[in-house]
Design a protein around this motif. Structure first.
Motif, PDB file in Angstrom:
ATOM      1  N   LEU A 253       0.821  -1.209   0.000  1.00  0.00           N
ATOM      2  CA  LEU A 253       0.000   0.000   0.000  1.00  0.00           C
ATOM      3  C   LEU A 253       0.853   1.257   0.000  1.00  0.00           C
ATOM      4  CD1 LEU A 253      -2.684   1.411   0.001  1.00  0.00           C
ATOM      5  CD2 LEU A 253      -2.830   1.071   2.475  1.00  0.00           C
ATOM      6  N   ARG A 254       1.920   1.276   0.810  1.00  0.00           N
ATOM      7  CA  ARG A 254       2.777   2.466   0.837  1.00  0.00           C
ATOM      8  C   ARG A 254       3.429   2.676  -0.527  1.00  0.00           C
ATOM      9  NH1 ARG A 254       6.528   2.375   5.788  1.00  0.00           N
ATOM     10  NH2 ARG A 254       4.454   2.411   6.743  1.00  0.00           N
ATOM     11  N   ALA A 276      -8.355   2.003   0.494  1.00  0.00           N
ATOM     12  CA  ALA A 276      -7.876   1.841   1.869  1.00  0.00           C
ATOM     13  C   ALA A 276      -8.559   2.853   2.780  1.00  0.00           C
ATOM     14  CB  ALA A 276      -6.363   2.013   1.913  1.00  0.00           C
ATOM     15  N   GLY A 277      -8.497   2.615   4.091  1.00  0.00           N
ATOM     16  CA  GLY A 277      -9.107   3.520   5.049  1.00  0.00           C
ATOM     17  C   GLY A 277      -8.339   4.820   5.186  1.00  0.00           C
ATOM     18  N   GLY A 279      -7.376   6.355   7.907  1.00  0.00           N
ATOM     19  CA  GLY A 279      -6.290   6.252   8.872  1.00  0.00           C
ATOM     20  C   GLY A 279      -5.068   5.566   8.293  1.00  0.00           C
ATOM     21  N   SER A 280      -5.298   4.521   7.498  1.00  0.00           N
ATOM     22  CA  SER A 280      -4.195   3.783   6.892  1.00  0.00           C
ATOM     23  C   SER A 280      -3.446   4.653   5.887  1.00  0.00           C
ATOM     24  CB  SER A 280      -4.722   2.530   6.206  1.00  0.00           C
ATOM     25  OG  SER A 280      -3.683   1.804   5.597  1.00  0.00           O
ATOM     26  N   VAL A 281      -4.183   5.323   4.999  1.00  0.00           N
ATOM     27  CA  VAL A 281      -3.544   6.191   4.010  1.00  0.00           C
ATOM     28  C   VAL A 281      -2.806   7.335   4.708  1.00  0.00           C
ATOM     29  CG1 VAL A 281      -3.971   7.851   2.154  1.00  0.00           C
ATOM     30  CG2 VAL A 281      -5.117   5.626   2.140  1.00  0.00           C
ATOM     31  N   GLY A 283      -1.504   7.365   7.694  1.00  0.00           N
ATOM     32  CA  GLY A 283      -0.296   6.845   8.327  1.00  0.00           C
ATOM     33  C   GLY A 283       0.837   6.657   7.339  1.00  0.00           C
ATOM     34  N   HIS A 284       0.523   6.119   6.168  1.00  0.00           N
ATOM     35  CA  HIS A 284       1.562   5.925   5.145  1.00  0.00           C
ATOM     36  C   HIS A 284       2.084   7.273   4.646  1.00  0.00           C
ATOM     37  CE1 HIS A 284       1.313   1.640   5.079  1.00  0.00           C
ATOM     38  NE2 HIS A 284       0.042   1.627   4.709  1.00  0.00           N
TER      39      HIS A 284
END
Length: 328
Positions: A253-254, A276-277, A279-281, A283-284
């Protein structure tokens, strides 16, 4: 030149929406072979034409219908009526198409007395709806979740442009031949049509993978739509897949986020395209910012992220894990 006279209140009420029926008609247009196709449509055709040809080989209705209803410079109106409400489901849109009286559907072919005999029989709208339903269920719906995210990302981008540049920035070049003329006039194409006054109508803008798009309307209600090509790379069905070596280095994903940021994008757009969510995006993005691989800048109400030169160099790793820069 065809243009619509649009009141400021119509623009204020207008909406960007996603329509599964509009995308299915765009795919029918590609299958018919008489309209220009976009790169995403050509990729889609390569994957799905064989299934379509196998299903309808020898069918006496389908080819004459496609070549008549979706021909150069023409799409039958009953196929492209605007959604009545934002978020309308495919089944609702299809039911409205299916209810079209045969005489109306035949008139919408725009051929007067030159309609092919196979299209004169009873059940024209019903058979057209059956065709649309099969293409949707078998060929479009399996990839719809991602396509929907892509269209939503395009809408986010255009709304951001609206907040910074106004309607002229959004409407100019939305589809070939379309531009804002000022004084409430929207040029919708370069054909020699009489002007239309839609100052008391509703107006929707609908993205698809079509190369050129089209316009649609229904009266009553006084409802109009502009179906336009989804912005460039966003419409690519397979997205921007990162090189394998980059995915192993950063994680899938990153690496995808870094690859996508060859074009400046907001967090909301990245969420829409990747699925993706938030929060996930987010964070990356923080990790990539801390590593100096991406930077950010404000554009109106949005914050756009983009690759730094270092990030671009890291993203340029080829599929074999080799550095693509020239060696000496």
């Amino acid at each position: 030149m065809g243009f619509w006279q649009i009141g400021t209140d119509v623009l204020a009420r207008s909406r960007f929406v996603v329509s599964p029926l509009a995308e299915t008609v765009a795919c029918l247009s590609a299958l018919g072979g008489q309209h220009a196709t976009s790169a995403p449509q050509r990729e889609w055709l390569a994957a799905h034409r064989a299934a379509f040809d196998a299903r309808y080989a020898g069918d006496p209705f389908v080819r004459p219908f496609l070549h008549t209803a979706i021909r150069p410079g023409w799409i039958a109106d009953f196929l492209v009526t605007p959604p009545h409400t934002p978020g309308e489901t495919f089944s609702t849109e299809l039911a409205r198409l299916r209810r079209t009286p045969d005489a109306t559907a035949r008139a919408h072919l725009g051929l007067d007395g030159a309609v092919p005999d196979v299209l004169r029989a009873d059940g024209l709208a019903e058979r057209a709806a059956d065709l649309v339903e099969w293409v949707w269920s078998q060929l479009v719906r399996p990839g719809w979740p991602r396509l929907r995210r892509v269209f939503e990302a395009d809408i986010v981008s255009r709304n951001a442009r609206l907040s910074t540049g106004g309607w002229a920035a959004v409407l100019d070049g939305m589809r070939p031949g379309m531009r804002w003329l000022g004084d409430g006039r929207l040029q919708i194409n370069t054909y020699d049509y009489a002007p239309m006054d839609i100052s008391d109508a509703s107006l929707l803008f609908i993205p698809t993978t079509a190369a050129r798009g089209w316009v649609g309307w229904e009266e009553p209600p006084r409802s109009y739509s502009v179906i336009y090509p989804c912005t460039g790379w966003l419409a690519t069905p397979t997205g921007a897949a990162p090189p394998d070596a980059l995915a192993r280095l950063l994680g899938p994903l990153r690496a995808t986020v870094l690859t996508l940021l060859a074009t400046p994008l907001s967090t909301t757009q990245l969420v829409a395209v990747t699925g993706a969510g938030l929060g996930s995006v987010g964070g990356h993005l923080r990790v990539l910012l801390d590593a100096g691989l991406v930077a950010r800048r404000r554009s109106g109400r949005s914050v756009l992220y983009y690759r730094t030169p270092t990030g671009a160099a890291v993203a340029a790793t080829d599929a074999g894990g080799e550095d693509t820069r020239t060696r000496i």
